[in-house]
Scaffold this motif. Structure first.
Motif, short mmCIF file in Angstrom:
data_model
loop_
_atom_site.label_atom_id
_atom_site.label_comp_id
_atom_site.label_asym_id
_atom_site.label_seq_id
_atom_site.Cartn_x
_atom_site.Cartn_y
_atom_site.Cartn_z
N GLY A 115 1.25 55.72 40.21
CA GLY A 115 0.54 56.98 40.25
C GLY A 115 1.00 58.02 39.25
O GLY A 115 0.69 59.19 39.39
N SER A 116 1.77 57.61 38.23
CA SER A 116 2.28 58.57 37.26
C SER A 116 1.30 58.72 36.09
O SER A 116 0.48 57.84 35.82
N PHE A 117 1.37 59.85 35.39
CA PHE A 117 0.56 60.09 34.21
C PHE A 117 1.30 59.51 33.00
O PHE A 117 2.53 59.55 32.94
N PHE A 118 0.54 58.99 32.03
CA PHE A 118 1.17 58.50 30.81
C PHE A 118 0.16 58.57 29.67
O PHE A 118 -1.05 58.66 29.89
N LYS A 119 0.69 58.54 28.44
CA LYS A 119 -0.16 58.61 27.25
C LYS A 119 -0.96 57.32 27.09
O LYS A 119 -0.40 56.23 27.09
N MET A 120 -2.27 57.48 26.95
CA MET A 120 -3.13 56.33 26.71
C MET A 120 -3.21 55.96 25.23
O MET A 120 -3.67 54.89 24.87
N ASN A 121 -2.76 56.91 24.36
CA ASN A 121 -2.77 56.64 22.92
C ASN A 121 -1.39 56.92 22.31
O ASN A 121 -1.23 57.83 21.49
N PRO A 122 -0.38 56.17 22.73
CA PRO A 122 0.98 56.41 22.23
C PRO A 122 1.10 56.11 20.74
O PRO A 122 0.29 55.37 20.17
N LYS A 123 2.11 56.68 20.11
CA LYS A 123 2.36 56.43 18.69
C LYS A 123 2.78 54.97 18.51
O LYS A 123 3.72 54.49 19.15
N VAL A 124 2.11 54.26 17.61
CA VAL A 124 2.43 52.85 17.39
C VAL A 124 2.45 52.47 15.91
O VAL A 124 2.80 51.35 15.56
N ASN A 125 2.06 53.39 15.02
CA ASN A 125 1.88 53.02 13.62
C ASN A 125 3.15 52.54 12.94
O ASN A 125 3.09 51.82 11.94
N ASP A 126 4.33 52.91 13.48
CA ASP A 126 5.59 52.47 12.88
C ASP A 126 6.09 51.15 13.45
O ASP A 126 7.01 50.53 12.90
N LEU A 127 5.50 50.68 14.54
CA LEU A 127 6.02 49.52 15.24
C LEU A 127 5.85 48.19 14.50
O LEU A 127 6.76 47.34 14.55
N PRO A 128 4.73 47.94 13.82
CA PRO A 128 4.62 46.65 13.12
C PRO A 128 5.75 46.40 12.13
O PRO A 128 6.23 45.26 12.00
N ASP A 129 6.19 47.42 11.44
CA ASP A 129 7.29 47.24 10.48
C ASP A 129 8.65 47.21 11.17
O ASP A 129 9.55 46.49 10.74
N LYS A 130 8.79 47.96 12.26
CA LYS A 130 10.07 48.02 12.96
C LYS A 130 10.34 46.78 13.80
O LYS A 130 11.48 46.32 13.91
N LEU A 131 9.30 46.23 14.41
CA LEU A 131 9.50 45.19 15.42
C LEU A 131 9.08 43.79 14.98
O LEU A 131 9.20 42.85 15.75
N SER A 132 8.60 43.65 13.75
CA SER A 132 8.15 42.33 13.30
C SER A 132 9.32 41.52 12.73
O SER A 132 10.31 42.07 12.25
N ILE A 133 9.16 40.21 12.81
CA ILE A 133 10.11 39.26 12.25
C ILE A 133 9.46 38.65 11.02
O ILE A 133 8.29 38.24 11.07
N SER A 134 10.17 38.57 9.91
CA SER A 134 9.59 38.08 8.67
C SER A 134 10.07 36.68 8.35
O SER A 134 11.24 36.35 8.52
N ILE A 135 9.13 35.84 7.90
CA ILE A 135 9.47 34.48 7.47
C ILE A 135 8.42 34.02 6.46
O ILE A 135 7.23 33.99 6.74
N GLY A 136 8.86 33.70 5.27
CA GLY A 136 7.98 33.14 4.25
C GLY A 136 6.74 33.96 3.95
O GLY A 136 5.65 33.41 3.83
N GLY A 137 6.87 35.28 3.85
CA GLY A 137 5.73 36.14 3.56
C GLY A 137 4.87 36.45 4.76
O GLY A 137 3.81 37.06 4.64
N ILE A 138 5.32 36.03 5.93
CA ILE A 138 4.59 36.26 7.18
C ILE A 138 5.42 37.18 8.07
O ILE A 138 6.62 37.02 8.20
#
Length: 253
Positions: free
Chosen positions: A76-99
Motif C-alpha cells: 500500500g505504499s506510494f512509489f515512482k512509476m517513472n523512476p530514473k533509468v537512463n544511466d542503468l544500461p551503462d552502469k549495470l550491463s556486462i560487456s563481451i565481444g561488442g555485446i
C-alpha cells in the motif's frame, strides 16, 4: 533494430536469441542484449563465464528503493512509476565481444502484472532501452510478454516467436500472436526450431499456414554439447548461426 523474442519454454528461444545477437555483433553493430525471462539463461548462451553469479536487477533491493522511493515488499505504499533509468544500461550491463548484456530477472511477489516497485523499474527500464537507446536491442522475453507495456510494444520493430513441432508449442505461439496484437505489435514473425525431419517443417507450415516464418533451424547435438561444455551455442553450431544471419536479412525488409 529493436527485436523481442518469445516462445514456449524449452523451444530454444534463448538459443535463437544468442544466434541473433552474435549475427548482429559480427556486423560490428553495437548490441544491447536484455534477458527479460525470469528463468535467465541468456548470459550462459552468450558464453559469459560464471553467469550464475550475475545479480538480476529485480533483486537489487537498494537500487529499486532508491529509484522508486518505496520500500520493497511494503504493502500500500506510494512509489515512482517513472523512476530514473537512463544511466542503468551503462552502469549495470556486462560487456563481451561488442555485446552488452543486462539481466532483468523476474518479480517474485504478486501475480502476473503486479503493481510494485520492482515491476515499475523493470518496465520503465525496458521502455527506455527500446525507445531511447541508439544501439540494436534484442530482448529475450518470457512467453507472456509481461515486462512489455503498450507503448514499449509499439516501439519494437519486430516480435519473433520461436516454435518447435508440437501442438503445445503452436498453441503458445497463437496466444503470443494474439497478445502481441492486443498491445500494438503488428510485425510478428516465427522461427521453426528443432527440425529433425522434413515432415517436421511440413507439420509447422500446415498447422501455421497463416503465420510468417523467417526460417527453420535443424535439431543438432551441437547445442547440447555447447551447454555441457559451458560454451555459447554459436561456438559449436556454425550452420545455425549462418541460418540466423540469413534470417537477419529478412528482418531488415
Amino acid at each position: 533494430m529493436k527485436i523481442a523474442i518469445s516462445g514456449k519454454g524449452g523451444v530454444g528461444k534463448t538459443t535463437f536469441a544468442s544466434f541473433l545477437i552474435k549475427a548482429l555483433a559480427d556486423e560490428s553493430i553495437k548490441v544491447l542484449a536484455i534477458d527479460a525471462d525470469p528463468d535467465a539463461n541468456l548470459a550462459q548462451a552468450l558464453g559469459i563465464k560464471n553467469s550464475d553469479q550475475i545479480a538480476p536487477i529485480s533483486e537489487m533491493k537498494q537500487l529499486i528503493e532508491e529509484r522508486t522511493e518505496a520500500k520493497v515488499g511494503g504493502m500500500g505504499s506510494f512509489f515512482k512509476m517513472n523512476p530514473k533509468v537512463n544511466d542503468l544500461p551503462d552502469k549495470l550491463s556486462i560487456s563481451i565481444g561488442g555485446i552488452k548484456l543486462m539481466v532483468m530477472g523476474g518479480v517474485k511477489t504478486g501475480g502476473a502484472g503486479c503493481i510494485c516497485p520492482e515491476s515499475a523499474l523493470l518496465k520503465h527500464l525496458i521502455r527506455h532501452v527500446v525507445i531511447a537507446r541508439n544501439e540494436a536491442v534484442v530482448l529475450d522475453m518470457e512467453a507472456g510478454l509481461e515486462h512489455m507495456g503498450r507503448g514499449t510494444a509499439i516501439s519494437v520493430d519486430r516480435l519473433v516467436v520461436v516454435v518447435e513441432p508440437g501442438k503445445r508449442s503452436i498453441a503458445t505461439a497463437r496466444q503470443i500472436r494474439k497478445l502481441a496484437g492486443d498491445i500494438g505489435v503488428r510485425k510478428v514473425s516465427f522461427v521453426g526450431n528443432k527440425i529433425r525431419l522434413e515432415k517436421d517443417k511440413a507439420f509447422l507450415l500446415e498447422q501455421m499456414s497463416d503465420f510468417d516464418f523467417l526460417g527453420f533451424l535443424p535439431f543438432t547435438n551441437a547445442i547440447m554439447e555447447a551447454d555441457l561444455e559451458g560454451k555459447a551455442p554459436f561456438e559449436k553450431d556454425k550452420d545455425g548461426l549462418n541460418a540466423v544471419k540469413e534470417m537477419l536479412v529478412k528482418l531488415r525488409e
